[in-house]
Scaffold this motif. Structure first.
Motif, short mmCIF file in Angstrom:
data_model
loop_
_atom_site.label_atom_id
_atom_site.label_comp_id
_atom_site.label_asym_id
_atom_site.label_seq_id
_atom_site.Cartn_x
_atom_site.Cartn_y
_atom_site.Cartn_z
N GLY A 1 0.80 -1.11 0.08
CA GLY A 1 -0.06 -0.13 -0.03
C GLY A 1 0.76 1.07 -0.01
N GLN A 2 0.20 2.35 -0.23
CA GLN A 2 0.98 3.58 -0.55
C GLN A 2 1.35 4.05 0.81
OE1 GLN A 2 -2.03 6.53 -2.17
NE2 GLN A 2 -0.58 6.59 -4.42
N GLU A 3 0.64 3.76 1.98
CA GLU A 3 1.06 4.12 3.38
C GLU A 3 2.37 3.53 3.65
OE1 GLU A 3 1.12 6.25 7.02
OE2 GLU A 3 0.34 6.79 5.22
N PHE A 4 2.41 2.28 3.68
CA PHE A 4 3.40 1.57 3.83
C PHE A 4 4.72 2.11 3.10
CE2 PHE A 4 6.51 -1.93 3.36
CZ PHE A 4 6.76 -2.49 4.78
N THR A 5 4.53 2.14 1.91
CA THR A 5 5.71 2.54 0.98
C THR A 5 6.33 4.08 1.35
OG1 THR A 5 4.64 1.34 -0.99
CG2 THR A 5 6.46 2.99 -1.42
N ARG A 6 5.13 4.68 1.55
CA ARG A 6 5.60 6.15 2.07
C ARG A 6 6.25 6.26 3.54
NH1 ARG A 6 3.46 10.46 5.03
NH2 ARG A 6 1.64 9.31 5.85
N ARG A 7 6.04 5.50 4.22
CA ARG A 7 6.49 5.61 5.76
C ARG A 7 8.12 4.94 5.48
NH1 ARG A 7 4.88 9.44 8.52
NH2 ARG A 7 3.05 9.16 9.33
N VAL A 8 8.31 3.79 4.56
CA VAL A 8 9.37 3.14 4.60
C VAL A 8 10.57 4.33 3.96
CG1 VAL A 8 10.73 1.52 3.22
CG2 VAL A 8 8.74 0.81 4.48
N ALA A 9 9.98 4.95 2.93
CA ALA A 9 10.94 6.22 1.98
C ALA A 9 11.08 7.30 3.11
CB ALA A 9 10.08 6.63 1.00
N GLU A 10 10.10 7.55 3.97
CA GLU A 10 10.32 8.72 4.98
C GLU A 10 11.49 8.21 5.92
OE1 GLU A 10 7.90 11.48 8.16
OE2 GLU A 10 6.71 9.76 6.98
N VAL A 11 11.57 6.91 6.75
CA VAL A 11 12.58 6.80 7.50
C VAL A 11 13.91 6.30 6.71
CG1 VAL A 11 13.09 4.79 9.06
CG2 VAL A 11 10.79 5.31 8.67
N THR A 12 13.71 5.81 5.37
CA THR A 12 14.99 5.66 4.67
C THR A 12 15.62 6.94 4.46
OG1 THR A 12 13.89 3.90 3.68
CG2 THR A 12 15.84 4.79 2.39
N GLY A 13 14.88 8.25 4.19
CA GLY A 13 15.49 9.56 4.05
C GLY A 13 16.17 9.97 5.22
N ILE A 14 15.46 9.48 6.60
CA ILE A 14 16.05 9.98 7.73
C ILE A 14 17.58 9.40 7.80
CG2 ILE A 14 16.02 9.91 10.26
CD1 ILE A 14 12.75 9.97 9.90
N PHE A 15 17.60 8.12 7.66
CA PHE A 15 18.77 7.45 7.63
C PHE A 15 19.83 8.05 6.73
CE2 PHE A 15 16.46 4.47 10.25
CZ PHE A 15 17.39 4.38 11.54
#
Length: 268
Positions: A236-250
């Motif tokens: 889903g979009q929410e999962f993909t968005r959150r993974v991308a958000e956390v990846t960006g933080i790292f």
């Protein structure tokens, strides 16, 4: 059963060294609400396990305050369950008896406890292995036994230290589903340590992202996915968005969150 609340305020942990002390955690503040599933996500060596041990009462903080339900943490809470990365099963005990270890240590083995152990094992697909021994089980099956053991006495707080880290991807997916379902049904407060971004997003209500040592809270994120979780949610979009958000933080921190960063499909 009322789940437990965890509060950490300005927690620092230093270990003595030959020439100077080593700071594992630096000024960490966080809260886990009753019944929440919260993940500590960060690179290896960032102090995730240290923080878990402090909350569990297995070590003492150097500075700051840790409270469970408003009371200072001075020793392991009587309604605490712990699941470690290694399954730590007793090789001479059957699957059923390994789950009942909690009851035996607390001198609370009873027909009711035996029935609960059987029910938990059935929930994770191990009802046909009650009389098997650890050497007859796969790694994923052993971890299922460890999770059931941690949940046997209906803990109000469950601490989990990278319990799926040594497992293959398919087994991790299945255990994540099992854990999500069990967590939803039990209402237990769960603090989960991981270095896998997708795993944290899939399981958690909230995620605390930790920086490299000395460990600090770098970010806090909420995950708004229906519960219990299903593998379809990972598309889903929410999962993909959150993974991308956390990846960006790292990426901003200059570290990778997981040893399996590339194979999880979240690298640049």
């Amino acid at each position: 059963m009322q789940p437990i609340e965890i509060t950490c305020e300005n927690v620092t942990k230093r270990y003595p060294g030959r020439r100077s002390s080593v700071t594992a955690l630096d000024d960490v503040s966080m809260r886990v609400a009753p019944g929440e599933f919260v993940s500590l996500l960060g690179p290896s060596g960032c102090g995730k396990t240290t923080l878990l041990r402090l909350i569990g009462g297995l070590e003492a903080a150097t500075d700051g305050e840790l409270r469970i339900d408003g009371r200072p943490v001075e020793q392991p809470h009587p309604e605490l369950g712990i699941v470690f990365q290694a399954d730590l099963l007793m090789p001479w005990r059957t699957v059923l008896d390994n789950v009942l270890l909690q009851a035996d240590v607390r001198r609370r083995r009873s027909p009711e406890m035996i029935e609960r152990a059987k029910q938990l094992l059935a929930q994770v697909g191990l009802d046909g292995f009650l009389d098997s021994y650890p050497h007859q089980l796969s790694g994923g099956m052993k971890q299922r036994v460890g999770i059931c053991r941690g949940l046997l006495h209906r803990p109000r707080l469950l601490l989990m230290d990278e319990p799926f880290a040594a497992l293959d991807a398919m087994t991790r997916d299945q255990l994540s589903l099992d854990l999500s379902r069990l967590a939803t049904e039990s209402g237990t407060t769960i603090l989960f340590v991981t270095h896998s971004i997708p795993e944290a997003v899939f399981l958690s209500d909230r995620i605390y992202v930790m920086s490299a040592r000395p460990g600090r809270i770098a970010a806090e994120l909420s995950v708004d996915l229906p519960k219990p979780r299903r593998l379809a949610h990972r598309q889903g979009q929410e999962f993909t968005r959150r993974v991308a958000e956390v990846t960006g933080i790292f990426k901003e921190l200059g570290v990778f969150a997981a040893d399996d960063y590339d194979e999880e499909g979240v690298s640049a």
